[in-house]
Design a protein around this motif. Structure first.
Motif, PDB file in Angstrom:
ATOM      1  N   GLU A 169      37.179   7.793  16.728  1.00 28.00           N
ATOM      2  CA  GLU A 169      36.071   6.857  16.899  1.00 28.00           C
ATOM      3  C   GLU A 169      34.754   7.629  16.760  1.00 28.00           C
ATOM      4  OE1 GLU A 169      36.180   3.599  19.775  1.00 28.00           O
ATOM      5  OE2 GLU A 169      38.068   4.415  20.527  1.00 28.00           O
ATOM      6  N   SER A 178      31.370   6.336  17.929  1.00 23.39           N
ATOM      7  CA  SER A 178      31.172   6.034  19.345  1.00 23.39           C
ATOM      8  C   SER A 178      31.025   7.250  20.235  1.00 23.39           C
ATOM      9  CB  SER A 178      32.365   5.208  19.874  1.00 23.39           C
ATOM     10  OG  SER A 178      32.373   3.926  19.307  1.00 23.39           O
ATOM     11  N   ASP A 206      32.141  -1.126  12.963  1.00 20.34           N
ATOM     12  CA  ASP A 206      30.973  -0.394  13.447  1.00 20.34           C
ATOM     13  C   ASP A 206      30.462   0.594  12.404  1.00 20.34           C
ATOM     14  OD1 ASP A 206      31.155  -1.751  15.851  1.00 20.34           O
ATOM     15  OD2 ASP A 206      32.310  -0.169  16.835  1.00 20.34           O
ATOM     16  N   ASP A 236      27.347   2.878  21.216  1.00 21.87           N
ATOM     17  CA  ASP A 236      28.769   2.994  20.929  1.00 21.87           C
ATOM     18  C   ASP A 236      29.329   4.078  21.830  1.00 21.87           C
ATOM     19  OD1 ASP A 236      29.431   1.331  18.283  1.00 21.87           O
ATOM     20  OD2 ASP A 236      27.391   2.085  18.197  1.00 21.87           O
ATOM     21  N   THR A 237      30.307   3.682  22.624  1.00 22.44           N
ATOM     22  CA  THR A 237      30.792   4.502  23.734  1.00 22.44           C
ATOM     23  C   THR A 237      32.294   4.314  23.852  1.00 22.44           C
ATOM     24  OG1 THR A 237      28.688   4.272  24.919  1.00 22.44           O
ATOM     25  CG2 THR A 237      30.612   4.771  26.258  1.00 22.44           C
ATOM     26  N   SER A 249      30.220   9.545  25.268  1.00 20.23           N
ATOM     27  CA  SER A 249      29.412   8.844  24.268  1.00 20.23           C
ATOM     28  C   SER A 249      28.468   9.781  23.535  1.00 20.23           C
ATOM     29  CB  SER A 249      28.584   7.758  24.964  1.00 20.23           C
ATOM     30  OG  SER A 249      27.735   7.094  24.060  1.00 20.23           O
ATOM     31  N   SER A 302      25.354   4.408  17.364  1.00 16.11           N
ATOM     32  CA  SER A 302      26.402   4.669  16.382  1.00 16.11           C
ATOM     33  C   SER A 302      26.075   5.931  15.589  1.00 16.11           C
ATOM     34  CB  SER A 302      26.516   3.473  15.436  1.00 16.11           C
ATOM     35  OG  SER A 302      27.533   3.681  14.492  1.00 16.11           O
ATOM     36  N   LYS A 317      37.769  -4.450  21.283  1.00 19.22           N
ATOM     37  CA  LYS A 317      37.955  -3.137  20.661  1.00 19.22           C
ATOM     38  C   LYS A 317      39.375  -3.049  20.088  1.00 19.22           C
ATOM     39  CE  LYS A 317      33.987  -1.187  22.108  1.00 19.22           C
ATOM     40  NZ  LYS A 317      32.998  -0.468  21.278  1.00 19.22           N
TER      41      LYS A 317
END
Length: 528
Positions: A55, A58, A156, A349-350, A368, A372, A521
């Protein structure tokens, strides 16, 4: 119990251990760690490292983390602040003299020194059974050999807040062929794989000293940043005393400032004076009260919260019953307030991770890089995406959140822990930048006041007050929408779903665990 004729998912139930994350590969890595003899902290760090690869929009090792931890699920809740600080040369005067009117959202001046790797290493040393090498092994594998881009990640990635094309390394790594990967594509990060191997061999020093730090600092300084190798070497997270209140017979614990967790507690204190349980959980009145309590709490957040190592934050006064009474008196159940300042709350984004192991060690873990792809600055040799937490600072020297050397910015990411009678009941968290206090309150009141299980509580429709409008998810009922409009709220449909969360509920009497992961998610909960 949910209606099985409607789309949805059941909570996951088990006895031994449970992990819930926003990505399947991270949840699986956590479970593998638990089944191979690791504990909840080993599993949480392992999952966070995997998500730093899979990710990348994020989170990452160029970001920060906060952790709440209840060893064996009993006694004191520990808080660890793994958020980074401003460079030693970063003063309000320097920025004003150099023509800045605010801190930028992208580029070197948005970057604070990342605290995540220091926190991971420290937490494993203090509370884990395995070392950093074991925790990073799955992440290194995915970075080197590739991982399949999941659907929410692709969503995202295609619409980032940060322009990846402005940084050569960012564009090369994260825009392969000049465009973001699509769901189902395989993506690799070989530079990051090597960086993870260096940290696995050398621990904390592998990131904050030597070649990795030199690559990152060199890039930041080339772009005009104030960061130095000394800033990196001096980075150190620390244990803090959580802040907390009682709500509905449960203890609710949050990180203290510089974290915004206090905002959720303010909201809960205000809402405790209303009989929420008598209302429709998805009706206009309940949502209106949540919105108005949030507007009051966020006003105080923006005016008063800063790094307590540098400024005094009146925590005790803010969490007092008398103050909650005063705030509550300002709320009209039939009409939106018109006398509050405008709220402009950025998204972020986390990743949030909830883990409970067989010994009932309970970990609430959040990591995080903020926006983004963070600042959009990437170490060219290391592949490290640098966060943009420095953009949260103010350039007003009289504001509690003004930038200063070695100071931490007001931080949005917030893990939560619910307890009762001296025992952990639920590590929980909801991602989403400024939305997170709303998300914590919505989850908790769904469970405590309306009797929902953790999955139902996460699935439920959400609203969020931002930029003078109420962002209203598409699944909010038509009558609730009309009821909010009739109270004077202007409604808009958000481009992104509001937040995303995880939770693991502990039933001490039955000896069971119930896990939940947000459908907004890609993730899931797994237990055994």
């Amino acid at each position: 119990m949910r209606d099985f004729q409607f789309p949805g998912r059941s909570p996951v139930r088990a006895t031994e251990a449970m992990a819930a994350t926003s990505h399947p590969l991270a949840t699986l890595a956590a479970i593998d760690m638990l089944r191979s003899g690791g504990n909840a902290m080993d599993a949480a760090v392992c999952a966070a490292a995997v998500q730093a690869v899979v990710e990348p929009q994020s989170t990452g090792i160029g970001g920060d983390c906060f952790v709440l931890y209840c060893p064996k699920g009993q006694g004191e809740v520990l808080a660890f602040n793994g958020s980074g600080r401003a460079p030693a040369a970063a003063t309000v005067e320097w920025y004003l003299e150099n023509g800045f009117s605010e801190l930028p959202k992208q580029g070197p001046h948005a970057v604070t020194i990342p605290g995540a790797v220091d926190a991971w290493c420290r937490l494993l040393e203090d509370h884990g059974r395995k070392g950093i090498a074991d925790a990073l092994a799955p992440a290194s594998h995915y970075a080197e050999n590739g991982y399949v881009v999941h659907d929410r990640v692709a969503f995202d990635w295609e619409d980032p807040e940060t322009d990846l094309s402005l940084d050569e390394a960012a564009a090369r790594i994260f825009l392969p062929g000049g465009k973001p990967p699509r769901a189902g594509d395989v993506h690799r990060q070989p530079e990051l794989a090597e960086t993870l191997r260096i940290i696995a061999r050398s621990g904390r020093a592998g990131f904050y000293e030597g070649a990795v730090a030199e690559d990152i600092v060199g890039r930041l300084r080339h772009l005009g940043g104030l960061h130095t190798l000394d800033d990196f070497a001096a980075t150190k997270g620390d244990y803090k005393t959580p802040v907390g209140i009682s709500y509905g017979g449960y203890g609710i614990h949050q990180m203290p400032p510089n974290n915004q967790g206090l905002t959720a507690l303010l909201m809960l204190n205000v809402l405790s004076g209303f009989e929420l349980s008598a209302l429709d959980p998805n009706g206009a009145e309940r949502l209106h009260l949540e919105i108005e309590a949030g507007r009051l709490a966020y006003r105080d957040r923006d005016n008063l919260i800063g790094d307590q190592d540098h400024v005094a934050v009146p925590v005790k006064e803010l969490l007092s019953g008398a103050y909650a009474d005063r705030l509550r008196a300002a709320i009209d159940r039939e009409r939106a307030m018109t006398n509050l300042p405008r709220l402009e709350l950025p998204g972020s984004d986390t990743v949030y991770i909830s883990v409970v192991d067989r010994d009932r060690n309970a970990v609430s873990f959040i990591n995080s890089t903020y926006y983004s792809f963070g600042s959009g600055v990437v170490g060219p040799k290391t592949g490290v995406v640098m966060q943009n937490r420095g953009s949260s600072f103010r350039l007003d020297p009289n504001h509690p959140n003004s930038i200063a050397p070695g100071k931490r910015p007001m931080h949005t990411i917030m893990p939560g822990m619910m307890t009762k009678n001296g025992r952990a009941v639920m590590p929980f968290g909801v991602m989403g930048g400024g939305y997170q206090p709303f998300g914590h309150v919505h989850l908790l009141t769904n469970m405590i006041d309306f009797g929902m299980d953790p999955q139902q509580a996460l699935d439920a429709p959400r609203v969020f007050y931002n930029n003078d409008v109420v962002e209203t998810e598409r699944n909010v009922r038509a009558d609730a929408v009309e009821g909010l409009r009739s109270r004077g709220h202007q409604l808009v449909e958000p481009h992104h779903p509001l937040g995303g969360g995880q939770a693991v509920l502990i039933d001490w009497e039955k000896g069971t665990l119930t896990g939940a992961s947000d459908p907004r998610k890609d993730g899931l909960a797994l237990g055994y």
